[in-house]
Design an enzyme around this catalytic site. Structure first.
Site, PDB file in Angstrom:
ATOM      1  CB  CYS A  24      17.498  26.546  47.602  1.00 47.22           C
ATOM      2  SG  CYS A  24      18.002  26.998  49.246  1.00 47.22           S
ATOM      3  NE  ARG A  29      19.743  25.373  42.085  1.00 52.58           N
ATOM      4  CZ  ARG A  29      19.484  26.406  41.299  1.00 52.58           C
ATOM      5  NH1 ARG A  29      19.625  26.273  39.999  1.00 52.58           N
ATOM      6  NH2 ARG A  29      19.075  27.551  41.770  1.00 52.58           N
ATOM      7  CD1 TRP A  67      24.203  23.749  49.022  1.00 50.93           C
ATOM      8  CD2 TRP A  67      24.583  25.574  50.234  1.00 50.93           C
ATOM      9  NE1 TRP A  67      25.550  23.848  49.208  1.00 50.93           N
ATOM     10  CE2 TRP A  67      25.819  24.953  49.948  1.00 50.93           C
ATOM     11  CE3 TRP A  67      24.581  26.745  50.996  1.00 50.93           C
ATOM     12  CZ2 TRP A  67      27.028  25.463  50.382  1.00 50.93           C
ATOM     13  CZ3 TRP A  67      25.789  27.245  51.433  1.00 50.93           C
ATOM     14  CH2 TRP A  67      26.991  26.604  51.119  1.00 50.93           C
ATOM     15  CG  ASN A 105      16.698  29.602  45.224  1.00 51.50           C
ATOM     16  OD1 ASN A 105      17.569  29.883  46.037  1.00 51.50           O
ATOM     17  ND2 ASN A 105      16.940  29.367  43.956  1.00 51.50           N
ATOM     18  N   GLY A 106      16.355  31.926  47.966  1.00 55.23           N
ATOM     19  CA  GLY A 106      16.714  33.344  48.072  1.00 55.23           C
ATOM     20  C   GLY A 106      16.600  33.859  49.495  1.00 55.23           C
ATOM     21  CD  GLU A 131      36.018  43.665  37.124  1.00 56.74           C
ATOM     22  OE1 GLU A 131      37.249  43.535  37.024  1.00 56.74           O
ATOM     23  OE2 GLU A 131      35.218  42.814  36.701  1.00 56.74           O
ATOM     24  CE  LYS A 189      34.940  41.722  33.290  1.00 50.05           C
ATOM     25  NZ  LYS A 189      35.387  41.274  34.589  1.00 50.05           N
ATOM     26  CD  GLU A 243      37.787  40.711  30.620  1.00 51.41           C
ATOM     27  OE1 GLU A 243      38.527  39.734  30.498  1.00 51.41           O
ATOM     28  OE2 GLU A 243      37.200  40.981  31.676  1.00 51.41           O
ATOM     29  CG  HIS A 252      49.562  63.556  40.787  1.00 43.97           C
ATOM     30  ND1 HIS A 252      50.280  64.602  41.326  1.00 43.97           N
ATOM     31  CD2 HIS A 252      48.539  63.343  41.643  1.00 43.97           C
ATOM     32  CE1 HIS A 252      49.725  64.991  42.458  1.00 43.97           C
ATOM     33  NE2 HIS A 252      48.662  64.240  42.663  1.00 43.97           N
ATOM     34  CE  LYS A 310      35.068  31.953  33.593  1.00 42.18           C
ATOM     35  NZ  LYS A 310      34.858  33.390  33.872  1.00 42.18           N
TER      36      LYS A 310
HETATM   37  C1  F6R Z   1      38.517  39.156  33.707  1.00 43.64           C
HETATM   38  C2  F6R Z   1      38.851  37.807  34.142  1.00 43.64           C
HETATM   39  C3  F6R Z   1      40.259  37.517  34.490  1.00 43.64           C
HETATM   40  C4  F6R Z   1      40.335  36.550  35.678  1.00 43.64           C
HETATM   41  C5  F6R Z   1      41.784  36.120  35.925  1.00 43.64           C
HETATM   42  C6  F6R Z   1      41.913  35.236  37.140  1.00 43.64           C
HETATM   43  O1  F6R Z   1      37.167  39.271  33.410  1.00 43.64           O
HETATM   44  O2  F6R Z   1      38.012  36.954  34.198  1.00 43.64           O
HETATM   45  O3  F6R Z   1      40.982  38.686  34.742  1.00 43.64           O
HETATM   46  O4  F6R Z   1      39.812  37.195  36.804  1.00 43.64           O
HETATM   47  O5  F6R Z   1      42.263  35.444  34.792  1.00 43.64           O
HETATM   48  O6  F6R Z   1      41.202  34.065  36.964  1.00 43.64           O
HETATM   49  P1  F6R Z   1      40.791  33.178  38.192  1.00 43.64           P
HETATM   50  O7  F6R Z   1      39.803  33.986  38.994  1.00 43.64           O
HETATM   51  O8  F6R Z   1      40.191  31.939  37.615  1.00 43.64           O
HETATM   52  O9  F6R Z   1      42.041  32.915  38.990  1.00 43.64           O
END
Ligand code: F6R
Length: 606
Positions: free
Chosen positions: A2, A27, A74, A98-99, A479, A483, A486, A502, A601
């Site tokens: 929305c 959106r 939406w 929205n929400g 995760e 994070k 990286e 272990h 990315k």
């Molecule tokens: C970590 C990260 C990567 C992606 C991976 C897969 O923060 O962003 O580990 O998760 O490269 O990317 P997608 O999701 O675009 O297939």
């Protein structure tokens, strides 16, 4: 997703509202509407489908008011028809939203007992009636809105106008973004700065819990307790959305803070809020007959898949095979007849995930994908797509895409569970309720970042950090470690808490911080035992938990407190502390948070 706009203008505003809504088209939406105050009365035009339908209706039946609000809706639950399109209104107020208003059923029941009748299936309409009820009891618009806001639970952004008040508009934000635009003798509201770009570049972003009272002469900001507060305006970058970090220092932080909103959108795509059950699209398969689900993905998306394995096994009683795509693509794994293969990817372009998809397709599997980019190759090559509605994710480290993947996968598990009869309707309602409360809990958690900033001073000096968790907290621990490494470049590993003894326990000494992800669920005591093993060896514990200190019963260096939530949804909520630990450590160290070294990315090479 929305979109909201509002204008207190010098001339009739309906056409400008439609223009501003056009800039929010990205959106996604399926109906739209505007309302204005004209000669003291509220009037609205709404239309199903594209904005041109609304524009046509306005050309036949113009609105002449100089104070107005507009909305693109939406499709969430219920039909995307005119009746459910915003603005919603009474004779006194008109509202766009929205929400999710989480407690709308309770409010609706109370209002219905007082004789109020409703004309839509939406949660939004209760806001209009709540304010109206306060005004009928004699409150002025500002007091009535303040009282009504105090009764709403959930994550939302609102814009409101009032019959008889041509120079008044109120906006409110709790979890969904809202920006105020300052013009010359005009004032604006918008879901983001891009909606307001042609009108003004002087923008104030509301903070969580804020509401704002607009007159043509200016804006008065209030916090959630109704106290007047100052909020600074900024000059927004003219090129708009993609380069706009709002009030945030980094895209990553902006995207972390967008989670309550994008999770609401993603959930409402898969949930019928009114009925309290999953409303899943037809995937062209009989979910009751699925013999096995094979999941594959990379990195953070793989970890979302790992959480889904726990959900699918526990709630849908369906066997799950999961592997990282770079391994699965070459394993020549046998696949069962009639099996479903599920691929998870933010970009939808990851080379290994795509190659595994093609392998599974050749093995006769039904291909489903959970993707954020709907036009991507993975989406195009799938038999059915479950979109995550995270919006563009710019920060290289995935945050909001991850939690939207989790939200989608949680709904998928419930859809299979219902089809197979492994969850009762009561259980489904309970789990759906837990999901709809997630955005509110996220808002609460994101309100207090100081403990993460404090922790960053210490963590930044560590050479290695361990993360531990059990059950769904195990992938969340992994995760967290991913994070941290990286974006801060500190070595970190996530382990199943029970695996410590272990091998990895040999690493423990007073220089190794150990982040323990321990929701107070049925595995809590087990995780605490593992934590005590670490503490006994001098390990410095960072506990991420909703449990009280008494219940923990052993010395911890830092306790990051998390809201108590239903065990089903802990992965969604506990993902946020993982992101905040990494973010604040990296910013304290001065690394390039949005574009960490060596990372891309979209990984389109093997
Ligand atoms: C970590 C990260 C990567 C992606 C991976 C897969 O923060 O962003 O580990 O998760 O490269 O990317 P997608 O999701 O675009 O297939």
């Amino acid at each position: 997703m929305c979109g909201i706009v509002g204008i207190l203008g010098e001339k009739p505003v309906a056409n400008e509202l439609v223009d501003a809504l056009r800039r929010l088209e990205y959106r996604g939406y399926d109906s739209a509407g505007v309302a204005t105050v004209e000669n003291g009365h509220l009037d609205r035009r709404r239309a199903e489908g594209k904005l041109r339908n609304l524009a046509e209706r306005l050309s036949r039946q113009p609105l002449k008011g100089r104070a107005g609000i507009g909305h693109t809706r939406w499709a969430t639950h219920g039909a995307p028809n005119e009746q459910n399109a915003h603005p919603h209104m009474t004779d006194k107020v008109s509202v766009v939203h929205n929400g999710i208003i989480e407690n709308f059923r309770e409010i609706k029941e109370t209002l219905a007992r007082e004789g109020v009748t409703f004309s839509s299936e939406t949660d939004t309409e209760v806001v209009a009636h709540l304010i109206t009820a306060e005004m009928r009891r004699g409150a002025d618009p500002v007091t009535a809105t303040g009282k009504a806001l105090g009764q709403l639970k959930g994550a939302f952004a609102l814009a409101i106008i009032f019959a008889g008040y041509d120079d008044l508009m109120i906006g409110a934000r709790e979890g969904s973004p809202l920006a105020v635009g300052h013009g010359e003798g005009e004032m604006y509201l918008g879901s983001d700065a891009i909606a307001l770009a042609p009108f003004t570049d002087r923008i104030t972003y509301l903070e969580e819990g804020d509401w704002v009272i607009l007159h043509r002469g200016g804006a008065e900001f209030r916090d959630r307790n109704g106290r007047k507060v100052e909020r600074k305006s900024i000059t927004s970058s003219a090129s708009g959305f993609l380069v706009d970090k709002g009030n945030h220092k980094h895209f990553m932080l902006k995207e972390i803070h967008e989670q309550p909103e994008v999770i609401s959108h993603t959930l409402t795509n898969y949930i019928d809020l009114v009925a309290g059950k999953v409303a899943f699209p037809d995937l062209g398969i009989d979910l009751a007959q699925v013999p096995r689900v094979t999941i594959s993905a990379c990195g953070t998306a793989y970890l979302a898949g790992l959480v889904a394995k726990y959900w699918l096994e526990r709630y849908a009683r369906v066997p799950v095979e999961i592997d990282v795509a770079s391994e699965m693509r070459y394993r020549e794994a046998p696949m069962p007849a009639g099996g479903v293969a599920l691929f998870i990817s933010q970009s939808g372009e990851t080379a290994d995930t795509l190659a595994t998809l093609r392998y599974c397709k050749a093995q006769g599997q039904r291909i489903l994908s959970v993707v954020n980019v709907r036009t991507s190759t993975i989406a195009r090559e799938s038999h059915a797509v479950l979109p995550t509605l995270a919006g563009p994710e710019i920060g290289v480290a995935s945050t909001k895409a991850f939690t939207c993947q989790l939200a989608t996968l949680a709904c998928f598990a419930l859809a299979i569970g219902r089809a197979k009869g492994t969850i009762t309707p009561e259980k489904e309602r309970e789990l759906i309720q837990a999901l709809t409360e997630v955005p509110r809990h996220m808002v609460g958690l994101l309100r207090e970042e100081q403990p993460y900033e404090d922790l960053a001073h210490w963590l930044s000096k560590a050479r290695d950090v361990l993360y531990l968790g059990r059950g769904t907290a195990f992938p969340i621990a992994m995760e967290g470690a991913l994070k941290l490494k990286e974006i801060s470049y500190i070595h970190a590993e996530g382990y199943a808490a029970g695996e410590m003894k272990h091998g990895p326990i040999a690493l423990i000494d007073e220089n190794v911080p150990v982040v323990v992800v321990a929701p107070d669920d049925d595995l809590f005591e087990k995780t605490v035992s593992n934590m005590q093993e670490v503490a006994a060896r001098g390990g410095q514990i960072v506990l991420v938990s909703d449990a009280s200190s008494e219940k923990v019963g052993c010395r911890v260096a830092t306790h990051l407190s998390v809201p108590s939530v239903h065990p089903f949804v802990t992965p969604l909520v506990y993902a946020l502390p993982m992101q905040l630990i990494a973010y604040h450590t990296a910013t304290f160290m001065g690394t390039d948070v949005d574009q960490p070294r060596n990372l891309a990315k979209s990984v389109t090479v093997e």
